[in-house]
Scaffold this active site. Structure first.
Site, PDB file in Angstrom:
ATOM      1  N   LYS A  59       0.828  -1.203   0.000  1.00 59.03           N
ATOM      2  CA  LYS A  59       0.000   0.000   0.000  1.00 59.03           C
ATOM      3  C   LYS A  59       0.864   1.254   0.000  1.00 59.03           C
ATOM      4  O   LYS A  59       0.563   2.234  -0.690  1.00 59.03           O
ATOM      5  CB  LYS A  59      -0.958  -0.032   1.202  1.00 59.03           C
ATOM      6  CG  LYS A  59      -2.033  -1.113   1.066  1.00 59.03           C
ATOM      7  CD  LYS A  59      -2.748  -1.432   2.374  1.00 59.03           C
ATOM      8  CE  LYS A  59      -3.624  -2.690   2.197  1.00 59.03           C
ATOM      9  NZ  LYS A  59      -4.213  -3.154   3.467  1.00 59.03           N
ATOM     10  N   GLN A 103      -4.577  -2.024   9.818  1.00 60.99           N
ATOM     11  CA  GLN A 103      -4.297  -3.316   9.184  1.00 60.99           C
ATOM     12  C   GLN A 103      -4.777  -4.447  10.094  1.00 60.99           C
ATOM     13  O   GLN A 103      -4.386  -4.538  11.249  1.00 60.99           O
ATOM     14  CB  GLN A 103      -2.788  -3.438   8.902  1.00 60.99           C
ATOM     15  CG  GLN A 103      -2.402  -4.685   8.128  1.00 60.99           C
ATOM     16  CD  GLN A 103      -2.947  -4.683   6.694  1.00 60.99           C
ATOM     17  OE1 GLN A 103      -2.890  -3.688   5.987  1.00 60.99           O
ATOM     18  NE2 GLN A 103      -3.491  -5.813   6.270  1.00 60.99           N
ATOM     19  N   ASP A 126     -10.683   2.235   4.243  1.00 56.83           N
ATOM     20  CA  ASP A 126     -11.076   0.860   3.940  1.00 56.83           C
ATOM     21  C   ASP A 126     -12.590   0.713   3.736  1.00 56.83           C
ATOM     22  O   ASP A 126     -13.036  -0.306   3.220  1.00 56.83           O
ATOM     23  CB  ASP A 126     -10.644  -0.062   5.085  1.00 56.83           C
ATOM     24  CG  ASP A 126      -9.372  -0.825   4.743  1.00 56.83           C
ATOM     25  OD1 ASP A 126      -9.055  -0.945   3.540  1.00 56.83           O
ATOM     26  OD2 ASP A 126      -8.706  -1.312   5.667  1.00 56.83           O
TER      27      ASP A 126
END
Lengths: 286, 286
Positions: A59, A103, A126
């Site tokens: 990412k 994460q 997200d």
């Protein structure tokens, strides 16, 4: 007789993601030039899980490519819930951070649900915050889960009609299956959601014009389970003896599909490109 | 030969709602006795639409039956958006009001979306706030839309298994179809969502173990479209020459169904009973 070449049926996630990233890069450049704002993404990684570290690295590399400022908030395995919540609050308050990515999975002693709830929905890169999931469900899509959004983008890029088509989703997770269903319903597909409790899965998959599979069961979908001409997205990943496999038996299913994503190189790169798009979106809205 | 009597197949929404209301009443009495809290519902009605007035009246009567304090915030047709937002804020801030219900539709000059967003999710008795819809989608059901929740309650009360069954929903509205799909997916049904763009609706409805229809198309579902033994919920209402009709051709479909809701007297009363349950839930959580 030479074996037929099915390359033209492959949805090339890598080149598609390059295209999306190029668009994001242009948007980032414009935002910098016009408003003096550099989009910023903070990733929170708690502990040292090697897979999680690799995902975070991928990412950050994408951020570099498109000109997004990326910041690694690496916290030790021993982090307390309170410390994690404080970190999230700090990032919520920072004006130079527009996207926050926690994460997963977190170490077992931490509560991921309350942590995710603490993220400002406007910075929820997200798209997993209930507020954003709810907007998705009612058809007001903003920051939404990246993987299903990548599938939608691929459908658009390959000019696949959605309205009125029968879309079958195998797997009903919060990360893929359920948001995917909402996105396809919002676009007027007839949507069937199947999963481990489904009786006669084949009956459903055989009828699918669009098939999205995300179960983590290696090669669950065989050639005799799909309709001639179906468009197929394989969201599953199984690692076995150093190789990566999808939920779809690609080599055989490709002979019937009109379009199909490989694993790897299919939805994975698209997911990261959409994440970049989200950070730009969040920065543009601030 | 005498005509067969299908009364035992009828899901009696009125007696079911009485049962739910009785449970709510007990909960309300307990809350009053133990914490000195009387649950309070404020309904906001803007203008004089006769149907809306009737719905509000039905809800207030239910409040009376179960011991919930009900307050009618009747605002004139000429109400501005700012006045409406102020009213919502005032009710959000009041400690004696635990549920807020904005009766829709609003007069055309008002924006219902921003008004609904302004309601404190913890007081969102109707369950339409994106935050509550998102919690529903991810399987953390709290305050959820009342009509589909009433269907779930009826399935439970009649001991209808959901897991692994094929549930077909006709209609993909935010009020019924989409939240209904989420609730059934959360309970591990295989769920198909059909609507006006669905090709060959009959193919889907014929396969349904559980069929939920909410389209507003009078008698859309005929006997030849349902499977023998199906459990059917009719959420549609059409008024015609002073009579009320559902989306299901009840008189003929009842001959094939194992259980079926009539219109009226089916899901309607259940919806109001669930609303009462929500106000109690909101008051208990405060």
């Amino acid at each position: 007789m030479a074996e037929e070449n099915y390359d033209s049926r492959k949805i090339d996630g890598r080149s598609l993601s390059k295209k999306v990233e190029e668009q994001v890069k242009q948007g980032v450049d414009k935002l910098k030039a016009e408003k003096g704002v550099t989009p910023g993404l903070a990733t929170i990684l708690v502990g040292d899980d090697p897979a999680s570290k690799m995902y975070v690295r991928l990412k950050h590399k994408a951020c570099e490519r498109v000109g997004i400022h990326a910041e690694d908030q690496n916290m030790p395995e021993s982090t307390t819930q309170e410390e994690l919540m404080q970190k999230i609050q700090e990032l919520n308050d920072r004006e130079d951070i527009h996207g926050i990515l926690l994460q997963l999975p977190l170490p077992k002693h931490l509560d991921d649900k309350s942590a995710m709830l603490a993220i400002d929905p406007a910075k929820d890169a997200d798209g997993f915050h209930p507020y954003n999931m709810g907007k998705l469900l009612i058809g007001d899509e903003g920051l939404v889960p990246c993987t299903p959004k990548g599938v939608i983008r691929a459908l658009e890029e390959y000019d696949v009609a959605i309205q009125g088509k029968h879309a079958v989703i195998v797997g009903h997770s919060n990360v893929v299956g359920k948001p995917m269903a909402a996105m396809l319903i919002n676009r007027n597909a007839t949507v069937s959601v199947c999963h481990v409790f489904t009786d006669n899965l084949k009956k459903f998959t055989l009828d699918a014009d669009i098939l999205v599979v995300g179960t983590g069961v290696m090669h669950l979908i065989k050639a005799d389970m799909v309709k001639e001409g179906a468009v197929i997205f394989d969201v599953g990943i199984t690692e076995k003896e150093g190789k990566v496999y999808g939920d779809v038996d690609f080599d055989n299913v490709v002979k019937k599909a009109s379009l199909i994503t490989p694993v790897p190189g299919g939805v994975g790169p698209m997911t990261i490109a959409i994440l970049m798009e989200h950070v730009l979106m969040a920065a543009s809205n601030c």
